[in-house]
Enzyme design. Structure first.
Site, PDB file in Angstrom:
ATOM      1  CB  SER A 162      -9.084  -4.013 -50.974  1.00 45.22           C
ATOM      2  OG  SER A 162      -9.886  -3.402 -49.997  1.00 45.22           O
ATOM      3  CG  ASP A 173     -17.273 -18.250 -51.251  1.00 51.48           C
ATOM      4  OD1 ASP A 173     -16.357 -18.840 -51.862  1.00 51.48           O
ATOM      5  OD2 ASP A 173     -17.145 -17.833 -50.083  1.00 51.48           O
ATOM      6  CE  LYS A 187      -4.741  -3.404 -46.959  1.00 55.41           C
ATOM      7  NZ  LYS A 187      -5.974  -3.086 -46.219  1.00 55.41           N
TER       8      LYS A 187
END
Length: 270
Positions: A162, A173, A187
Site C-alpha cells: 500500500s 520512478d 496492494k
C-alpha cells in the site's frame, strides 16, 4: 507463513479477515500455526497472548560508515513528526547516504505517503489514481525535498504494501533511489465503503493507485532494482543480506565488508 488461525485455515483468506481473527480482547490467547517454506520442518503452533502494542512508526540511526537509516514501520498519525525528526537528525550528521527501510510496512494513510515521499521528491508526482483505464487524479508530494540529492536505497520485501509501495514506486520512478529486496505485496486499490440497511458493510474497489510512470501496483507489486532474498536461515543467524547490500551500494564496498561495517551500528535515537 500463517497457515491457521485457531481452527481457521488461511488458504484463500483475505488479509482483513485474518486481522479480525488474530485481534481480540486483551489478555486472551490466539493460536497461530506457522510454516517456514525454506525449511523441511512441519508446521508448528505458537500461542500468543493478546495485548495493546504501541510501536513508534519511525526509527532512525547512524552507521559508522556515515549512512543514515530511517525505518518506517507504518504510515500513521505519528509518522509525519517522526519522519521530520529523523530527517533533521540524520542531516545533522552529514551522511554520505540514506537507507529508507519499509520492509514489512503494511501501509496506512495516503497523505502520510505523500509526506514521506515529499522528503525526496518535493512537490513532484507521488502517485496517480486510475479509474476504468483513465487517470482521474494526480497526487503530489508534501513538504521540502531535503533528501533530493542524497544517495538513497529503499529496502522492500513481500510485506511492503500500500503506502509503502507508493513511496518506493515514486522514488524509483523519479530515479532518486535504488530499490533493494524482494517483490512487494501488491496492494494499490482504491475502495469505497458502504453501510447496508441491515448494518453490515461492503467494500467496493472503484479505482487503483499507480506510480508516476503509470506502473500498476495492485496484484502486481514492485520489482526491486536489486533482488536480494532474506531466508529463515539468515534470520536465525541474525544476518541481513538485504541491508548489507544497501550499505554496499552506498559505500561502494563489497557485501562482506559492508556487513562488517553495519554490524558496528549504534542507534542514535528511537
Amino acid at each position: 507463513l500463517i497457515v491457521k488461525i485457531g481452527d481457521h485455515e488461511t488458504t484463500g483468506m483475505a488479509v482483513e479477515k485474518a486481522v479480525t481473527l488474530i485481534r481480540g480482547e486483551k489478555g486472551t490467547v490466539v493460536t497461530l500455526t506457522l510454516f517456514r517454506p525454506e525449511s523441511n520442518n512441519p508446521p508448528f503452533e505458537v500461542n500468543i497472548v493478546r495485548d495493546e502494542i504501541h510501536v513508534k512508526s519511525v526509527r532512525w540511526k547512524m552507521l559508522p560508515s556515515k549512512i543514515g537509516v530511517i525505518e518506517v514501520k507504518h504510515f500513521n498519525d505519528d509518522t509525519e513528526d517522526g519522519l521530520h525528526e529523523a530527517v533533521r537528525s540524520v542531516l545533522r550528521e552529514h551522511p554520505v547516504g540514506v537507507i529508507l527501510d519499509v520492509r514489512n510496512d503494511p501501509g496506512g494513510f495516503l497523505r502520510t505517503a505523500q509526506i514521506v515521499a515529499g522528503a525526496w521528491i518535493g512537490n513532484e508526482v507521488v502517485a496517480k489514481e486510475r479509474k476504468q483505464g483513465k487517470v482521474i487524479e494526480v497526487l503530489r508530494g508534501i513538504g521540502r525535498a531535503r533528501l533530493k540529492d542524497m544517495p538513497t536505497v529503499v529496502l522492500v520485501n513481500q510485506g511492503s504494501a500500500s503506502a509503502a509501495e507508493i513511496v518506493a514506486g515514486a522514488l524509483q520512478d523519479h530515479g532518486l533511489a535504488t530499490i533493494v529486496g524482494t517483490k512487494t505485496f501488491g496492494k494499490g486499490s482504491v475502495q469505497d465503503y458502504q453501510i447496508l440497511p441491515d448494518g453490515s458493510g461492503l467494500k467496493i474497489t472503484i479505482a487503483e493507485w499507480i506510480t508516476p510512470k503509470e506502473r500498476a501496483i495492485h496484484k502486481v507489486g514492485l520489482v526491486p532494482d536489486v533482488t536480494v532474498d532474506l531466508t529463515s536461515d539468515d534470520y536465525a543467524a541474525r544476518r541481513d543480506p538485504q541491508f548489507d547490500r544497501a550499505v554496499a551500494i552506498l559505500t561502494g564496498a563489497t557485501t562482506t565488508s559492508a556487513a562488517a561495517a553495519s554490524a558496528g551500528a549504534t542507534s542514535t535515537a528511537t
